[in-house]
Write an enzyme that holds these catalytic residues in place. Structure first.
Site, PDB file in Angstrom:
ATOM      1  N   TYR A 159      -6.870  -0.005  18.063  1.00  0.00           N
ATOM      2  CA  TYR A 159      -7.195   0.109  16.642  1.00  0.00           C
ATOM      3  C   TYR A 159      -6.584  -1.051  15.856  1.00  0.00           C
ATOM      4  CZ  TYR A 159      -7.382   2.195  11.950  1.00  0.00           C
ATOM      5  OH  TYR A 159      -7.610   2.422  10.618  1.00  0.00           O
TER       6      TYR A 159
ATOM      7  N   ASP B 229     -25.899   4.898  10.957  1.00  0.00           N
ATOM      8  CA  ASP B 229     -24.867   4.650  11.956  1.00  0.00           C
ATOM      9  C   ASP B 229     -24.594   3.160  11.979  1.00  0.00           C
ATOM     10  OD1 ASP B 229     -23.193   4.415  14.105  1.00  0.00           O
ATOM     11  OD2 ASP B 229     -24.516   5.378  15.555  1.00  0.00           O
TER      12      ASP B 229
ATOM     13  N   SER C  28      -5.850  -1.606   6.976  1.00  0.00           N
ATOM     14  CA  SER C  28      -4.748  -0.732   7.359  1.00  0.00           C
ATOM     15  C   SER C  28      -3.487  -1.568   7.485  1.00  0.00           C
ATOM     16  CB  SER C  28      -5.057  -0.060   8.705  1.00  0.00           C
ATOM     17  OG  SER C  28      -3.928   0.618   9.213  1.00  0.00           O
TER      18      SER C  28
END
Length: 254
Positions: free
Chosen positions: A163, A63, A144
């Site tokens: 985001y 994680d 992105s």
């Protein structure tokens, strides 16, 4: 890609979507790929699928939303496989709640997963390369188009602002890291860094409302499209550093 055959790659977020596809393609190119994700069973299934390929997948449950989680990944790699030649910081989570309505705990997890883990990963990845004398290493940060502008969807379907914020930070980190690495060149290290920025991609992270609003299926990329771009950057000649790749589906409207 021939020079990376038999060498170690680390791909975070490798249990699905873009991460799984990049991990698979690196295995097919002959690399020993440490696939990191929370869902171990998916990693194990991918490893079984890739049995018999030139490389292999080492499933590693982890994680990366915590500092200790990231450190544990790199320690395991160092203890069991040695130096890292390719690092793909891909793990990310989505948040589509407006900033003013977002739970502070969700904000903290978003930043720790999408940005802090990338920064620490870059630090530990370069540390591994220096320790093991890997002078032609390559770091790819999955970014992105949302890292280059604030994405606003028609009709306020969802809010991408939280985001977008983490991905804007990744743009600055990736370019800053490239500049900082110039200090290693006198010692012969030429570690390359790439920001890989896709538009909409059909993965589990794509909001249903967004997918349903697409006028046609081809208005979003497939994970394979993004992986092809990653391998293009990796396979470029050592004297060529592709610092940014932006790929979008033809006609994307945001």
């Amino acid at each position: 890609m021939e020079r990376f055959a038999g060498r170690v790659a680390v791909v975070t977020g490798a249990s699905s979507g873009i991460g799984a596809q990049i991990a698979e393609d690196l295995v097919r190119a002959g690399m020993v790929v440490v696939g990191v994700a929370r869902r171990l069973e998916r990693l194990q299934a991918l490893a079984a699928k890739l049995a018999g390929q030139p490389g292999r997948l080492e499933p590693l449950q982890g994680d990366v939303s915590t500092t200790e989680g990231v450190k544990r990944v790199f320690k395991w790699v160092d203890d069991n496989l040695g130096g890292i030649s390719v690092l793909v910081n891909n793990a990310a989570i989505a948040a589509f709640t407006p900033v003013q309505d977002q739970d502070p705990a969700d904000s903290e997890r978003l930043v720790s997963t999408n940005f802090t883990s990338v920064m620490i990963g870059c630090t530990l990845g370069v540390t591994s390369m220096k320790k093991h004398g890997i002078k032609d290493g390559h770091i790819i940060n999955t970014n992105s188009v949302a890292g280059h502008r604030i994405v606003v969807l028609p009709g306020d379907l969802v809010s991408f602002v939280p985001y977008c914020s983490t991905k804007h930070a990744t743009v600055a980190l990736t370019e800053g890291l490239r500049l900082d690495l110039q200090a290693l060149k006198p010692a012969g290290f030429k570690i390359r860094v790439t920001s890989l920025s896709p538009g909409a991609v059909y993965t589990e992270m794509l909001p249903d409302a967004f997918a349903q609003a697409l006028p046609e299926k081809e208005m979003a990329l497939q994970p394979q499209d993004v992986s092809n771009a990653a391998l293009f950057a990796l396979s470029s000649p050592p004297a060529v550093e592709i610092t940014e790749i932006t790929i979008r589906p033809t006609g994307e409207f945001v």
